[in-house]
Design an enzyme around this catalytic site. Structure first.
Site, mmCIF file in Angstrom:
data_model
loop_
_atom_site.group_PDB
_atom_site.id
_atom_site.type_symbol
_atom_site.label_atom_id
_atom_site.label_comp_id
_atom_site.label_asym_id
_atom_site.label_seq_id
_atom_site.Cartn_x
_atom_site.Cartn_y
_atom_site.Cartn_z
ATOM 1 N N GLU A 1 0.827 -1.202 0.000
ATOM 2 C CA GLU A 1 0.000 0.000 0.000
ATOM 3 C C GLU A 1 0.870 1.265 0.000
ATOM 4 O OE1 GLU A 1 -3.554 1.907 2.809
ATOM 5 O OE2 GLU A 1 -2.004 0.651 3.705
ATOM 6 N N LYS B 1 -10.350 3.048 -1.156
ATOM 7 C CA LYS B 1 -10.408 2.332 0.123
ATOM 8 C C LYS B 1 -11.680 2.680 0.888
ATOM 9 C CE LYS B 1 -7.328 1.660 4.132
ATOM 10 N NZ LYS B 1 -5.958 2.002 4.618
ATOM 11 N N CYS C 1 -5.581 -2.545 2.778
ATOM 12 C CA CYS C 1 -5.164 -2.486 4.181
ATOM 13 C C CYS C 1 -6.335 -2.655 5.155
ATOM 14 C CB CYS C 1 -4.376 -1.221 4.442
ATOM 15 S SG CYS C 1 -3.359 -1.322 5.953
#
Length: 282
Positions: free
Chosen positions: A43, A116, A153
């Site tokens: 990431e 995200k 993540c």
């Protein structure tokens, strides 16, 4: 036999964008030379993990997809090597900022963006200061070999993320990550929890999982690596410890995975009419 070879990259990163792109590019080339068709960097590999602190000057690092140096470099590399590269980057869209991922195809094109969905906020992980929650919804990416699902993540902790991607047709799940020690609790080793959470996604969805993390110390945080590739039963196919730099690869037999998923019956026996509570606020 329907097979696909995947790769996960693990490395330490500096705060120099050009240097980091060069390091990642070297590992992408190594993975491609080993036959990998989908290559996952960690990431936000463009720089140090800047979210440790709240600093308004760091918003200047965000750029639109079509101008971001990490995306541009991976597009060129993907076209040269004929591989897929899920590329995490700090995106600016008008006045908004996102922790985003561009799925780059073997022609060097951007198949689309995923922003995200789950944004953490805590000591050392001040992401809510920088990123809006993603507005793309979960995404999967059909390729000639397999449909790829990618979370970023903090998404990896949520079983809803994995299950949603599976219901959209994902056949392999990928998680680029930047995670290390917990500044507020030096005795808490989340590396074990981190792996267990994703292995659980593998087992409960009968799907291979690929995870890529960084290593090294950046300011007050030491990133713990432990990148891995596991199969649909949660068994490790390839894994790193806390310090290795390099490339993990594994070949996935998608026909076998499909048979195992059908045999377990997890999707056959779902009861969506009972799950309404899952979409309600606490």
């Amino acid at each position: 036999m329907n097979e696909i070879k995947v790769a996960s990259l693990q490395l330490a990163l500096s705060d120099d964008v050009t240097e980091n792109i060069g390091r990642v590019s070297e590992l992408v080339r190594e993975a491609a030379a080993k036959g990998a068709q989908v290559i996952l960097p960690p990431e936000l590999f463009e720089s140090h993990y800047f979210c440790q602190v709240q600093d308004e000057g760091l918003f200047a690092r965000a750029l639109p997809t079509d101008r971001h140096p990490a995306v541009l470099a991976m597009r060129k590399l993907a076209a040269e090597l004929k591989v897929y590269i899920p590329t995490s980057f700090f995106e600016a869209e008008g006045p908004h900022h996102y922790n985003s991922l561009a799925m780059i195809d073997p022609d060097g094109g951007v198949m689309g963006l995923y922003r995200k969905s789950h944004i953490p906020d805590g000591p050392g992980y001040e992401e809510k200061f920088y990123f809006r929650p993603g507005n793309t919804g979960f995404k999967v990416w059909p390729t000639p070999s397999a449909t790829l699902g990618v979370g970023v993540c903090w998404d990896q902790w949520y079983p809803e993320t994995a299950r949603a991607m599976m219901l959209m047709g994902a056949e392999i799940l990928f998680y680029p990550t930047a995670i290390g020690n917990e500044p507020h609790d030096p005795g808490l080793d989340t590396s074990r929890l981190w792996r267990r959470a994703m292995i659980d996604h593998a087992v409960s969805n009968v799907v291979p999982v690929v995870a890529a993390n960084r290593i090294g110390t950046e300011k007050d945080m030491t990133f713990y690596g432990h990148s891995f590739i596991c199969d649909e039963r949660g068994d490790m196919l390839a894994e790193f410890g806390a310090n290795e730099t390099g490339v993990l690869t594994a070949t996935i037999d998608l026909d076998r995975v499909k048979r195992h998923r059908a045999a377990f019956g997890f999707f056959r026996d779902r009861r969506p009419e009972l799950y309404g509570r899952l979409s309600q606020d606490i």
